[in-house]
Enzyme design. Structure first.
Site, PDB file in Angstrom:
ATOM      1  N   PHE A 128       0.797  -0.912   0.149  1.00 34.52           N
ATOM      2  CA  PHE A 128       0.450  -0.470  -0.444  1.00 34.52           C
ATOM      3  C   PHE A 128       0.783   1.019   0.209  1.00 34.52           C
ATOM      4  CE2 PHE A 128      -2.935   3.185   2.527  1.00 34.52           C
ATOM      5  CZ  PHE A 128      -4.020   2.902   1.049  1.00 34.52           C
ATOM      6  N   GLY A 129       1.013   2.258  -1.445  1.00 29.53           N
ATOM      7  CA  GLY A 129       1.835   3.183  -1.220  1.00 29.53           C
ATOM      8  C   GLY A 129       0.491   4.722  -0.581  1.00 29.53           C
ATOM      9  N   SER A 137       3.162  12.270   8.780  1.00 25.78           N
ATOM     10  CA  SER A 137       2.202  11.886   9.067  1.00 25.78           C
ATOM     11  C   SER A 137       0.996  13.084   7.988  1.00 25.78           C
ATOM     12  CB  SER A 137       2.713  12.575  10.437  1.00 25.78           C
ATOM     13  OG  SER A 137       2.950  11.911  11.371  1.00 25.78           O
ATOM     14  N   GLY A 348      25.487  -6.869  29.699  1.00 28.90           N
ATOM     15  CA  GLY A 348      25.658  -6.589  28.478  1.00 28.90           C
ATOM     16  C   GLY A 348      25.566  -7.644  27.457  1.00 28.90           C
ATOM     17  N   GLU A 371       2.520   3.670  10.962  1.00 27.35           N
ATOM     18  CA  GLU A 371       1.112   3.430  10.775  1.00 27.35           C
ATOM     19  C   GLU A 371       0.217   4.824  11.116  1.00 27.35           C
ATOM     20  OE1 GLU A 371      -1.735   0.233   9.620  1.00 27.35           O
ATOM     21  OE2 GLU A 371       0.314  -0.999   9.512  1.00 27.35           O
ATOM     22  N   GLU A 375       2.234  10.463  18.186  1.00 28.65           N
ATOM     23  CA  GLU A 375       1.517  11.982  18.119  1.00 28.65           C
ATOM     24  C   GLU A 375       0.333  12.287  17.575  1.00 28.65           C
ATOM     25  OE1 GLU A 375       5.815  11.749  19.402  1.00 28.65           O
ATOM     26  OE2 GLU A 375       4.961  11.674  17.826  1.00 28.65           O
TER      27      GLU A 375
END
Length: 389
Positions: A128-129, A137, A348, A371, A375
């Site tokens: 999905f582009g 955003s 560590g 997605e 914010e």
């Protein structure tokens, strides 16, 4: 949370699915994913096995090659996969909720018959582009354009950070593009399906990423890409509204994936705390470690309840935008906090790639971004509460 106590909240069918995916992740994914991750290799064999299991078809009807399940079933599968590895989980999540779901929700019957059987079988992946290099955003600021010319859409522009867009089995990408101007002067945004290999459609090299290294993420470019007018997905001018619906659903799925990562941190920390000794006894006996793991479990449990609630509302046909945003916010925070604490429990060794918690730490951050950033989730929650936009 153990499988036994968790099953009390699930139907017998959902619990059977959960247990099956849990075993698959433990037996098939865990032994090989570390090497694939460090080499940045896409897990083709794992994806093929998930396809044969029907995971890519979980929420789709049988008439289109799916399993006839529901979206909650997909979420359960994502949680169990992410307990072991998020690259595999996000490949499934993006393939279903971003690649196939727009066609299922909004596509024509011909589009569904043509594409969904292959996508549901895992034989092919969809992408999905949406996001663009200058957008982030602000998805409403889409600059990719598509104009009608001789019965074809001519698409120009670019997209970035697109999952599953450049694998050997990627079959299509659905892109949002400006197709005109609305009466109020705002851009008219529509969704258009572009098959892989279409002339003018260029897939960039794989990004060098902090995490999700065994998943496929690329930039896409469109230079006078021509596809039939019938490749419009849904109504012209409804692309923005359609992708908002897809993102609302996808946030529940990402919340489930986040819960899986958070739970994986608990699992690994419990195992290590029982084995690792310091000052003459297992570190799990020290209150500082006990309190840290207890907080990790509390975060995971709370986040799981949040996505369960959002999914239940969605499946009941009730409003769920606020609950999806809450679930995504709470769960991504839990994943980030738990991965940090698990790394601390390991000391560590947590900084060494041979242990899964190091991979979890690298994978967690994107969950607060992808997605919809944290914010954006807060903004959505505020608006749903009636606060001014």
């Amino acid at each position: 949370m153990t499988a036994m106590t968790r099953s009390t909240a699930l139907s017998a069918e959902h619990e059977e699915l959960r247990a099956t995916v849990e075993a698959f992740a433990r037996e098939e994914v865990a032994p090989v994913i570390g090497d694939l991750y460090e080499r940045g290799e896409f897990p083709y064999d794992i994806v093929a096995k998930m396809g044969r299991m029907g995971l890519f078809g979980l929420p789709f009807p049988e008439e289109h090659g799916g399993m006839g399940g529901d979206y909650f079933a997909l979420c359960l599968a994502l949680e169990e996969l992410a307990r072991v590895d998020s690259s595999v989980a996000i490949t499934l999540e993006a393939g279903v909720s971003l690649g196939a779901m727009p066609i299922h929700r909004f596509g024509s019957e011909e589009q569904k018959k043509t594409w969904l059987p292959r996508l549901c079988s895992g034989e092919a992946l969809g992408a999905f582009g949406l996001t663009e290099p200058g957008g982030g955003s602000d998805a409403g600021a889409t600059r990719t354009t598509a104009r009608l010319e001789g019965g074809e859409w001519v698409v120009n522009g670019s997209k970035c950070f697109i999952t599953n867009s450049g694998t050997d089995i990627t079959a299509l990408v659905t892109v949002t593009a400006v197709t005109g101007e609305r009466p109020d002067g705002r851009p008219e945004i529509s969704a258009i399906l572009i098959p892989s290999g279409t002339p003018g459609f260029t897939v960039g090299k794989k990004y060098s990423k902090v995490g999700w290294n065994a998943s496929d993420t690329r930039e896409l470019a469109f230079d006078d890409v021509r596809v039939p007018e019938a490749n419009l997905v849904g109504e012209r001018g409804r692309g923005y509204a359609q992708f908002l619906r897809i993102l609302d659903e996808g946030r529940i799925a990402i919340a489930a994936l986040s819960v899986g990562l958070a739970q994986g941190c608990v699992d690994e920390s419990l195992r290590y705390a029982a084995e690792r000794e310091a000052f003459g006894s297992a570190i799990g006996g020290y209150q500082a470690i006990q309190f840290k793991i207890a907080e990790m479990e509390a975060r995971t449990h709370t986040a799981r309840l949040a996505y369960y609630d959002a999914a239940a509302r969605m499946l009941a046909g009730e409003p769920f935008k606020k609950e999806a945003a809450i679930a995504k916010l709470v769960a991504s925070n839990a994943a980030m906090d738990n991965s940090r604490d698990a790394t601390q429990v390991f000391g560590g060794y947590g900084f060494m790639n041979e242990y899964p918690v190091g991979r979890f730490y690298r994978d967690a951050k994107i969950l607060e971004i992808g997605e919809g950033t944290s914010e954006v989730q807060k903004m959505l929650i505020a608006r749903e509460l009636g606060l001014p936009a």
